[in-house]
Design a protein around this motif. Sequence first.
Motif, PDB file in Angstrom:
ATOM      1  N   ALA A  76       0.854  -1.331   0.040  1.00  0.00           N
ATOM      2  CA  ALA A  76       0.082   0.051   0.014  1.00  0.00           C
ATOM      3  C   ALA A  76       0.817   1.431   0.120  1.00  0.00           C
ATOM      4  N   GLU A  99       0.412   4.003  -0.992  1.00  0.00           N
ATOM      5  CA  GLU A  99      -0.388   5.223  -0.697  1.00  0.00           C
ATOM      6  C   GLU A  99      -0.303   5.753   0.670  1.00  0.00           C
ATOM      7  N   LEU A 100      -0.007   4.852   1.543  1.00  0.00           N
ATOM      8  CA  LEU A 100       0.281   4.960   3.097  1.00  0.00           C
ATOM      9  C   LEU A 100       1.253   5.733   3.268  1.00  0.00           C
ATOM     10  N   LYS A 129       3.682   8.747   2.848  1.00  0.00           N
ATOM     11  CA  LYS A 129       3.727  10.370   2.494  1.00  0.00           C
ATOM     12  C   LYS A 129       4.995  10.451   1.643  1.00  0.00           C
ATOM     13  N   THR A 174       9.149  -0.706   5.604  1.00  0.00           N
ATOM     14  CA  THR A 174       8.347   0.226   6.448  1.00  0.00           C
ATOM     15  C   THR A 174       8.210  -0.194   7.695  1.00  0.00           C
ATOM     16  N   GLU A 181       8.091   9.949   6.577  1.00  0.00           N
ATOM     17  CA  GLU A 181       7.698  10.379   4.958  1.00  0.00           C
ATOM     18  C   GLU A 181       9.003  10.373   4.177  1.00  0.00           C
ATOM     19  N   PRO A 213       3.957  -0.123   3.462  1.00  0.00           N
ATOM     20  CA  PRO A 213       3.133  -0.878   4.444  1.00  0.00           C
ATOM     21  C   PRO A 213       2.197  -2.009   3.615  1.00  0.00           C
ATOM     22  N   LYS A 233      -1.127  -4.508   3.273  1.00  0.00           N
ATOM     23  CA  LYS A 233      -2.765  -4.500   4.064  1.00  0.00           C
ATOM     24  C   LYS A 233      -3.243  -5.461   3.151  1.00  0.00           C
ATOM     25  N   GLU A 258      -9.416  -4.608  -0.218  1.00  0.00           N
ATOM     26  CA  GLU A 258     -10.284  -3.551   0.218  1.00  0.00           C
ATOM     27  C   GLU A 258     -11.590  -4.330   0.308  1.00  0.00           C
ATOM     28  N   ARG A 293      -6.010  -2.888   8.968  1.00  0.00           N
ATOM     29  CA  ARG A 293      -5.348  -3.343   7.699  1.00  0.00           C
ATOM     30  C   ARG A 293      -6.085  -4.478   6.955  1.00  0.00           C
TER      31      ARG A 293
END
Length: 415
Positions: A110, A112-113, A115, A154, A224, A250, A252, A255, A266
């Motif tokens: 993921a 997008e988690l 920054k 991460t 970040e 990360p 997860k 969805e 998660r």
Amino acid sequence: MKQAVILGGGTAGTMMANHLNKKLDEKSWQLTVVDETNNHYYQPGFLFLPFGKYSEKDVMKKREKFLPKTIAYILAKIEKISPEKNEVYLSGGKVLTYDLLIIATGNDIAPELVKGIDNGWRENIFDFYTFDGAVSLRNKLKTFKGGKMVVHMTEMPIKCPVAPIEFALLADEFFHKQGIRDQVEIEYVTPLPKAFPKPSFAEKVHELYEQKNIRLVTGFALAEIDGTNNQMVGKDGSRLDYDLLVTVPPNKGSEVIARSGMGNARNYVAADPHTLQAKNYDNIFVVGDASDIPTSKAGSTAHFSAEILAENIEHWVNGKPMTAAFDGHANCYIESGFNKALLIDFNYDHDPMPGTFPLPKVGPFKLMEETTINHLGKMAFKQIYWRMLLKGIPMPTVPPNMKQSGKQMPDLQEK
């Protein structure tokens, strides 16, 4: 006819389908597998793609090749699960009703988690946990002439926690063979206090990294990425430079688990760590990376737990107690470069330990040792995966729960 539905046709889902195809009465049960795509990936092979050791054809085949004709295979997006109604909603408006549901929806990165990760993503920031990421990184390594390469994790849990450790070791070999190792600084960065969650094996990694001049940075919690300055920024304000960042973002779960309100933060589904039955739903079971059980999210765990779960489901559908208990068994070959590898074997209760595997005294593999035969085992595993494990064929001499024999540990007696 009763309906058994498996959500996900990856490693765990395909193995479960083939196990249950042999155990469920086809006159009483219809078995259905649902997945969004028809590409099945040998995910351990993603590690080798960036270094040119594997090609695309080594790691990708069509899912339907591994599912018997007696199993219904639906190619569709899973929109939502309604455990209260025993229904699964698919793209196109199709609704599946189930008597038994097996969640094998897996786990993915993921990014997008994180920054700032988009500033440099697939330019000088790469993953190798996806097919596209591994191929993009292969292209980058062809033109990388030197600088600081950071291999970074991460947070935990992640799929196959030994893979980033292996990547740094294989990078050492790769740059040596390219004749530029003295021009490349390799750094492994982890938020953990050691290189690996299991202390006994972590010490072996530390030794290898020291031997191969790979700098180890522990306890680094990423806040970040500053792509403008090619720096990772820690939560404490510290900064680490990179020229090439190979990161494990990360992880997860799917969805669809979030959309269904069935998972934790998660998207992992709570399951009994031994029976693999979902804790909140009697007719739902969870296998592979989709669950929250406290063991490694790895292909070996999916393989071993699928064998246990198939036995428990056979009992469950016949109204008998589920007596099979998964012990968290996982084993991993760890490539260390130059045709050598290590091997670890562990479970919920026991950390990796020295010894022989799978047979006591005979082996032929050595636990916690760097050997050529362990490397050969790793290389052979691809064919074992495609030809045996996906088809639900157990490995001889390797039972689903961890064998104590052959291991050198004071509290274990030879059996």
